[in-house]
Scaffold this active site. Sequence first.
Site, PDB file in Angstrom:
ATOM      1  N   GLU A  35      23.847  -0.337 -17.069  1.00  0.00           N
ATOM      2  CA  GLU A  35      25.079   0.440 -17.280  1.00  0.00           C
ATOM      3  C   GLU A  35      25.262   1.508 -16.197  1.00  0.00           C
ATOM      4  OE1 GLU A  35      25.330   1.980 -21.261  1.00  0.00           O
ATOM      5  OE2 GLU A  35      24.474   0.194 -22.174  1.00  0.00           O
TER       6      GLU A  35
ATOM      7  N   GLU B 291      19.232   1.891 -27.794  1.00  0.00           N
ATOM      8  CA  GLU B 291      19.044   3.342 -28.016  1.00  0.00           C
ATOM      9  C   GLU B 291      18.327   3.684 -29.323  1.00  0.00           C
ATOM     10  OE1 GLU B 291      22.837   5.261 -27.410  1.00  0.00           O
ATOM     11  OE2 GLU B 291      23.042   4.429 -25.396  1.00  0.00           O
TER      12      GLU B 291
HETATM   13  C1  XIL Z   1      30.454   3.380 -24.799  1.00  0.00           C
HETATM   14  C2  XIL Z   1      31.764   2.851 -24.210  1.00  0.00           C
HETATM   15  O1  XIL Z   1      31.813   3.127 -22.826  1.00  0.00           O
HETATM   16  C3  XIL Z   1      32.941   3.467 -24.940  1.00  0.00           C
HETATM   17  O2  XIL Z   1      34.155   2.919 -24.427  1.00  0.00           O
HETATM   18  C4  XIL Z   1      32.817   3.159 -26.415  1.00  0.00           C
HETATM   19  O3  XIL Z   1      33.897   3.724 -27.078  1.00  0.00           O
HETATM   20  C5  XIL Z   1      31.493   3.692 -26.960  1.00  0.00           C
HETATM   21  O4  XIL Z   1      30.396   3.149 -26.217  1.00  0.00           O
HETATM   22  N1  XIL Z   1      25.420   3.687 -23.913  1.00  0.00           N
HETATM   23  C6  XIL Z   1      25.736   2.440 -24.346  1.00  0.00           C
HETATM   24  C7  XIL Z   1      27.151   1.998 -24.374  1.00  0.00           C
HETATM   25  O5  XIL Z   1      24.853   1.588 -24.590  1.00  0.00           O
HETATM   26  O6  XIL Z   1      27.423   1.063 -25.407  1.00  0.00           O
HETATM   27  C8  XIL Z   1      28.095   3.176 -24.483  1.00  0.00           C
HETATM   28  O7  XIL Z   1      29.401   2.663 -24.209  1.00  0.00           O
HETATM   29  C9  XIL Z   1      27.740   4.246 -23.455  1.00  0.00           C
HETATM   30  C10 XIL Z   1      26.341   4.729 -23.661  1.00  0.00           C
END
Ligand code: XIL
Length: 366
Positions: A273, A156
């Site tokens: 994801e 990101e």
């Molecule tokens: C999120 C997790 O789902 C949470 O449990 C954690 O507290 C914070 O991170 N994009 C990403 C992930 O790359 O690492 C994020 O995950 C969600 C958005």
Amino acid sequence: MTFLMSRRSFISAAAASVLASVARAEVAETPLRVRADKRDLLFGCAVQQDQLHDLPFMQAVARESNILVHETALKWDDVHPEPDRYHFFDADAIAVFASQRNMKLRGHTLCWYAVNPPWVEAKLAEKADERILTDHIERVMGHYRGRMHSWDVVNEALEPKEGHPEGLRKDSIWQKAFGTRYIEIAFHAARQADPNALLFYNDYFLEMDSAEHSARRAALLRLCETLRRKNVPIDAVGIQSHLQAYRQTYNEKIFAAFLSDIRSLGLKYMITEYDVADIDGPADINKRDAELASLTRRFMDVALDSSSCLGVLTWGLSDRYSWLSDPIWGSDYRWPDGQLSRGLPLDWNLKRKPMWYAIARALGSY
Ligand code: XIL
């Protein structure tokens, strides 16, 4: 002339049709990892260490997945809480679970603007020393050297809304400390730390038909083109794919063109994801499930239709554990009445939902 079927042939014909229908039923229920294996693809999900105690859930994870990713255990605040202390216990527990079940692992994430412990920003403010980043990468990747299929090296780094000329995220401790160079610093350190792991750049909101997603796709392609031109060791793009079924529209042609552009840069890709926020959808759960499954099938048919696709991971496997319902992280997606989001392939009770069948059909019916 009448053909009288003998009793024996009637019974054998009836038995054959029963067996055929049982076989069809079994084929329809073939786990996702089996379908993915047959296409030499990866299918899996994110897990958290505190889910390991939930045996029925982890049995479902093992049934469906040939790869796992740590949802939180390899982020800086978990794995490197203090300057001279690393904490691998939670991440190792997930790694052991995966290796005992012949699953691959992917590491998430070595460099992100979020969830960094306070000491990192403090040290960078004292002195913007690249070794703060490279030492972390070397230590964490070194711990899993030879065991990781891939790493999200940088996560990101884009945020066109912030007005950076190349669409990069200004509000990032790494961007502030090193400028855009931090990205290539991270990738070079990662290649050196584990030459056998595939190195990913990972980002979100790249999938849908909107001005915001279009700007993010353009910024990602520009970034990756620059990295490739500078011989930065990047192997693939992680497309997070956190879709919002009732707030965005999906256009197969637009997404397919984006994937083609990634391929043209000589890069592979993964859906890293996947989940679908159902907020603002109809109150009728069956209708919502059906509409999320339809979107999932349309999306996966495009995503999987290329030899550059390495596979798909969902961000969790069951609505029982989804960030979409998280009171903090899911704030944009949570249902105000507190009902769980239904954005993953299994429901709260680990029952396969229409979304599961949509992914199964996209992977191939065996
Ligand atoms: C999120 C997790 O789902 C949470 O449990 C954690 O507290 C914070 O991170 N994009 C990403 C992930 O790359 O690492 C994020 O995950 C969600 C958005």
